[in-house]
Design a protein around this motif. Structure first.
Motif, mmCIF file in Angstrom:
data_model
loop_
_atom_site.group_PDB
_atom_site.id
_atom_site.type_symbol
_atom_site.label_atom_id
_atom_site.label_comp_id
_atom_site.label_asym_id
_atom_site.label_seq_id
_atom_site.Cartn_x
_atom_site.Cartn_y
_atom_site.Cartn_z
ATOM 1 N N UNK A 30 41.941 59.687 32.582
ATOM 2 C CA UNK A 30 42.517 60.489 33.654
ATOM 3 C C UNK A 30 43.285 59.562 34.580
ATOM 4 N N UNK A 31 44.526 59.914 34.884
ATOM 5 C CA UNK A 31 45.293 59.064 35.794
ATOM 6 C C UNK A 31 44.635 59.027 37.173
ATOM 7 N N UNK A 32 44.057 60.132 37.599
ATOM 8 C CA UNK A 32 43.353 60.131 38.888
ATOM 9 C C UNK A 32 42.215 59.122 38.888
ATOM 10 N N UNK A 33 41.450 59.066 37.789
ATOM 11 C CA UNK A 33 40.368 58.084 37.679
ATOM 12 C C UNK A 33 40.929 56.668 37.669
ATOM 13 N N UNK A 34 42.049 56.454 36.973
ATOM 14 C CA UNK A 34 42.672 55.126 36.949
ATOM 15 C C UNK A 34 43.061 54.682 38.355
ATOM 16 N N UNK A 35 43.629 55.610 39.132
ATOM 17 C CA UNK A 35 43.995 55.275 40.516
ATOM 18 C C UNK A 35 42.754 54.863 41.293
ATOM 19 N N UNK A 36 41.709 55.685 41.223
ATOM 20 C CA UNK A 36 40.490 55.401 41.984
ATOM 21 C C UNK A 36 39.858 54.076 41.560
ATOM 22 N N UNK A 37 39.805 53.811 40.254
ATOM 23 C CA UNK A 37 39.204 52.571 39.760
ATOM 24 C C UNK A 37 39.993 51.347 40.216
ATOM 25 N N UNK A 38 41.322 51.419 40.118
ATOM 26 C CA UNK A 38 42.147 50.283 40.530
ATOM 27 C C UNK A 38 42.094 50.072 42.042
ATOM 28 N N UNK A 39 42.045 51.154 42.803
ATOM 29 C CA UNK A 39 41.939 51.040 44.262
ATOM 30 C C UNK A 39 40.590 50.423 44.630
ATOM 31 N N UNK A 41 38.688 48.519 42.837
ATOM 32 C CA UNK A 41 38.616 47.133 42.382
ATOM 33 C C UNK A 41 39.565 46.221 43.159
ATOM 34 N N UNK A 42 40.435 46.811 43.964
ATOM 35 C CA UNK A 42 41.370 46.013 44.760
ATOM 36 C C UNK A 42 42.430 45.307 43.936
ATOM 37 N N UNK A 43 42.778 45.877 42.770
ATOM 38 C CA UNK A 43 43.808 45.251 41.937
ATOM 39 C C UNK A 43 45.172 45.346 42.625
ATOM 40 N N UNK A 44 46.098 44.551 42.151
ATOM 41 C CA UNK A 44 47.470 44.595 42.691
ATOM 42 C C UNK A 44 48.036 46.003 42.565
ATOM 43 N N UNK A 45 47.867 46.606 41.388
ATOM 44 C CA UNK A 45 48.355 47.975 41.182
ATOM 45 C C UNK A 45 47.601 48.970 42.061
ATOM 46 N N UNK A 46 46.305 48.740 42.241
ATOM 47 C CA UNK A 46 45.502 49.612 43.094
ATOM 48 C C UNK A 46 45.973 49.581 44.532
ATOM 49 N N UNK A 47 46.334 48.403 45.014
ATOM 50 C CA UNK A 47 46.841 48.282 46.387
ATOM 51 C C UNK A 47 48.167 49.023 46.541
ATOM 52 N N UNK A 48 49.011 48.948 45.517
ATOM 53 C CA UNK A 48 50.284 49.668 45.568
ATOM 54 C C UNK A 48 50.051 51.181 45.539
ATOM 55 N N UNK A 49 49.122 51.611 44.700
ATOM 56 C CA UNK A 49 48.803 53.042 44.621
ATOM 57 C C UNK A 49 48.235 53.524 45.955
ATOM 58 N N UNK A 50 47.327 52.743 46.539
ATOM 59 C CA UNK A 50 46.723 53.114 47.821
ATOM 60 C C UNK A 50 47.779 53.250 48.908
ATOM 61 N N UNK A 51 48.742 52.336 48.927
ATOM 62 C CA UNK A 51 49.801 52.402 49.937
ATOM 63 C C UNK A 51 50.595 53.696 49.800
ATOM 64 N N UNK A 52 50.911 54.077 48.566
ATOM 65 C CA UNK A 52 51.652 55.315 48.337
ATOM 66 C C UNK A 52 50.832 56.519 48.776
ATOM 67 N N UNK A 53 49.569 56.550 48.376
ATOM 68 C CA UNK A 53 48.716 57.687 48.707
ATOM 69 C C UNK A 53 48.477 57.791 50.216
ATOM 70 N N UNK A 54 48.298 56.650 50.861
ATOM 71 C CA UNK A 54 48.093 56.647 52.311
ATOM 72 C C UNK A 54 49.325 57.187 53.031
ATOM 73 N N UNK A 55 50.501 56.904 52.469
ATOM 74 C CA UNK A 55 51.753 57.389 53.060
ATOM 75 C C UNK A 55 52.020 58.848 52.699
ATOM 76 N N UNK A 56 51.113 59.461 51.925
ATOM 77 C CA UNK A 56 51.285 60.855 51.536
ATOM 78 C C UNK A 56 52.286 61.050 50.418
ATOM 79 N N UNK A 57 52.557 59.990 49.674
ATOM 80 C CA UNK A 57 53.518 60.054 48.573
ATOM 81 C C UNK A 57 52.785 60.106 47.240
ATOM 82 N N UNK A 58 53.540 60.455 46.207
ATOM 83 C CA UNK A 58 53.012 60.368 44.855
ATOM 84 C C UNK A 58 53.034 58.914 44.414
ATOM 85 N N UNK A 59 52.072 58.521 43.593
ATOM 86 C CA UNK A 59 52.090 57.177 43.026
ATOM 87 C C UNK A 59 53.267 57.129 42.061
#
Length: 185
Positions: A30-39, A41-59
């Motif tokens: 599940x892409x939603x699970x991938x986002x949550x797992x990467x966020x 774990x603090x991965x580079x991709x997770x940090x980028x996803x978190x920034x998008x989600x925090x800004x109310x944007x789509x990853x």
């Protein structure tokens, strides 16, 4: 077995993917699970996803595809997978097609359907904080606009299943359709 599960929010994609994965011995991705797992774990991709989600944007597609590519390279996905939440657009489908070149193609694209009123009711019952009637209606409109064109993209492997019935009956219908298409029980 390589399956895609499509359908609007509230139709039961995650539930069915969780039932199908052990049946076929492949992971439910599940892409939603991938986002949550990467966020988490603090991965580079997770940090980028978190920034998008925090800004109310789509990853972005780039971040989503990088996470998915990493996941599809893991050993448990070598013999197949069930994708839930990806692809959502024809562009993502093109990317997935290119990613699978050299491997087996998608065996089936399962499209779960239910009446609009049922989808809204199911989403409201989940009780998530972002599941307001307005937000649900907006997501359903986005699904119709962006995701439904994928039915044409995957035309020859699409199997439509009525999800407005008990979970076990939906599961049995999916298994029957996949068996007819692939010969795998």
């Amino acid at each position: 077995m390589r399956l895609l599960i499509f359908g609007p929010q509230g139709v039961g994609k995650g539930t069915q993917a969780q039932l199908l994965a052990p049946h076929f011995g492949v992971p439910h991705i599940s892409t939603g699970d991938l986002f949550r797992e990467n966020i988490a774990a603090g991965t580079h991709l997770g940090k980028q996803a978190q920034a998008a989600l925090t800004a109310g944007e789509l990853v972005s597609d780039g971040i989503t595809q990088a996470m998915l590519a990493d996941r599809l390279r893991e050993d448990d996905a070598r013999n197949g997978f069930i994708l839930d939440g990806f692809p959502r657009t024809p562009e993502q489908a093109d990317w997935l097609d290119a990613m699978l070149i050299g491997g087996a193609p998608v065996d089936a694209a399962i499209v779960l359907t239910a009446p609009y009123e049922v989808l809204v009711e199911r989403a409201l019952v989940r009780g998530r904080s972002d599941d307001t009637t307005e937000a649900i209606e907006r997501r359903l409109a986005i699904y119709r606009e962006r995701t439904q064109p994928l039915l044409s993209f995957y035309g020859s492997v699409v199997e439509t299943v009525d999800a407005d019935q008990p979970v076990q009956l939906v599961h049995q219908d999916i298994l029957a359709r996949v068996s007819e298409r692939t010969g795998v029980l």
